[in-house]
Write a protein that holds these residues in place. Sequence first.
Motif, short mmCIF file in Angstrom:
data_model
loop_
_atom_site.label_atom_id
_atom_site.label_comp_id
_atom_site.label_asym_id
_atom_site.label_seq_id
_atom_site.Cartn_x
_atom_site.Cartn_y
_atom_site.Cartn_z
N ASN A 110 3.50 5.69 3.13
CA ASN A 110 2.50 6.13 4.10
C ASN A 110 1.26 6.72 3.43
O ASN A 110 0.20 6.81 4.05
CB ASN A 110 3.10 7.17 5.05
CG ASN A 110 4.11 6.57 6.00
OD1 ASN A 110 4.29 5.35 6.03
ND2 ASN A 110 4.76 7.41 6.78
N GLU B 23 10.04 10.79 11.24
CA GLU B 23 9.98 9.71 10.26
C GLU B 23 11.38 9.23 9.88
O GLU B 23 11.60 8.04 9.64
CB GLU B 23 9.23 10.18 9.00
CG GLU B 23 9.14 9.16 7.89
CD GLU B 23 8.35 7.93 8.29
OE1 GLU B 23 8.72 6.82 7.86
OE2 GLU B 23 7.36 8.07 9.03
N ASN B 24 12.35 10.13 9.85
CA ASN B 24 13.71 9.77 9.47
C ASN B 24 14.58 9.42 10.67
O ASN B 24 15.80 9.37 10.54
CB ASN B 24 14.34 10.92 8.68
CG ASN B 24 13.90 10.93 7.23
OD1 ASN B 24 14.51 10.30 6.38
ND2 ASN B 24 12.80 11.62 6.94
N GLY C 276 5.35 7.91 -1.63
CA GLY C 276 5.68 7.33 -0.33
C GLY C 276 4.66 6.31 0.14
O GLY C 276 3.46 6.42 -0.12
N ARG D 149 12.05 -3.17 3.06
CA ARG D 149 12.18 -1.88 3.72
C ARG D 149 13.29 -1.07 3.04
O ARG D 149 13.09 -0.54 1.96
CB ARG D 149 12.46 -2.08 5.21
CG ARG D 149 11.48 -3.05 5.88
CD ARG D 149 10.03 -2.62 5.68
NE ARG D 149 9.72 -1.40 6.42
CZ ARG D 149 8.60 -0.71 6.27
NH1 ARG D 149 7.69 -1.10 5.39
NH2 ARG D 149 8.39 0.38 6.98
N ASP D 150 14.45 -0.97 3.64
CA ASP D 150 15.55 -0.22 3.02
C ASP D 150 16.33 -1.14 2.09
O ASP D 150 16.84 -2.18 2.50
CB ASP D 150 16.49 0.32 4.10
CG ASP D 150 15.83 1.40 4.93
OD1 ASP D 150 15.30 2.36 4.33
OD2 ASP D 150 15.83 1.30 6.17
N GLY E 271 7.19 8.61 4.25
CA GLY E 271 7.77 7.29 4.49
C GLY E 271 8.77 6.90 3.41
O GLY E 271 9.43 7.75 2.80
N ARG E 272 8.88 5.61 3.14
CA ARG E 272 9.86 5.10 2.17
C ARG E 272 9.32 5.14 0.75
O ARG E 272 8.11 5.04 0.53
CB ARG E 272 10.26 3.66 2.52
CG ARG E 272 11.09 3.52 3.79
CD ARG E 272 11.36 2.06 4.09
NE ARG E 272 12.31 1.88 5.18
CZ ARG E 272 11.97 1.88 6.47
NH1 ARG E 272 10.70 2.04 6.81
NH2 ARG E 272 12.89 1.71 7.40
N LYS F 97 14.01 6.01 3.07
CA LYS F 97 13.09 7.03 3.57
C LYS F 97 13.27 8.34 2.82
O LYS F 97 14.39 8.83 2.65
CB LYS F 97 13.32 7.25 5.07
CG LYS F 97 12.87 6.08 5.93
CD LYS F 97 13.06 6.36 7.40
CE LYS F 97 12.55 5.20 8.24
NZ LYS F 97 12.74 5.42 9.69
#
Length: 342
Positions: A183, A131-132, A181, A104-105, A153-154, A124
């Motif tokens: 998404n 989303e953020n 992204g 993820r992050d 997204g990310r 993100k």
Amino acid sequence: LVAQKPGQETTDEPKEKIEGFSFRFKDRPSFRYGEDLRMDVKTKFHFDFRHFEPPIATVPPINGYSLTRARVGVKGEVTKYFEYEVEREMRGTLGEEHPRHPWRDVYVDFQPYDFVRFKAGKFKVPFGMEENTSEDRLDFISRSQVTDFLAPGRERGGMLHGKLFKGERITYEAGIFRFDGENSDIRGIPTGRRTYAARVSGEPLRYVSFLPKTIQHVYLGVGARSSELIEGQNGLHGRTISDLTYFDHVFVNGSRRRTGLEFAWAEGRFGLKGEYIRVSEQRKGQGIRANDVPDQISRGWYGTGSWLVLGEMESNGKDPKKNAFTERNGYGAVGVAAGLDV
């Protein structure tokens, strides 16, 4: 949280002087070494229960309990100049559906000044208010369909960001990213190439002194994003919350452009939020005679309202004082929220 604007979201603890190595467990396990090193251990588990009547036949089944998030990570600082975070989704390890993007992050944020910082890694993309916003700060258990399918997204990349003007109530973000992204992916495969994104948000009406204070508290934001599409059946699609696809991917070629408008207002016990997103995708040479056809346009908006029915507010008017189910003296904080997703 009830009556909360995006600009109020923060997870940082108050600064305090620490000498040598220390370990503490207030909100989460935290390792410290003086003022130069902080490492917080984070976990996030999210269970959902959904039921449709009559039942909907999907694979995997949509009715019943599901583990939607099982994340483990660390977040902290190295000196006052560097902030970092590493977070991984563990559902596949626990026998659930394996996520296509388990990491993820994963980033480092260099912050020499408040007005200019540089962030690099995976995080993100600066587009979309909802989303953020972290899942545990939302009014509902899940984001709107508008956000899930139209916000990027990310993604991996780099970004300049910071806070401007007196009071630091205006935030800017501008970055370059490898793809368009997560998404926008189709089964984990990117649909857009290098992407440019920018976003400005905050409370600009604070600087208009003759306006009523309740109007000065309005949060506004605008975002834009542009990328080159990978030619093929890579257009954005639409799906309902019950996983019914009502608009499938179409053939696209050219550029994909997103624009977004954000609004939020919170005063005492009441709060309002809303967002509008528009995406245009070019379809060059996609006609039956290799001719250009009109762009595919995807757009949507959502609006939510919240009201703190019972409970006391902190003196700053941002957060409820008590928890409705753990405090003995009084009902604590009980709120209601409603939303429309179009």
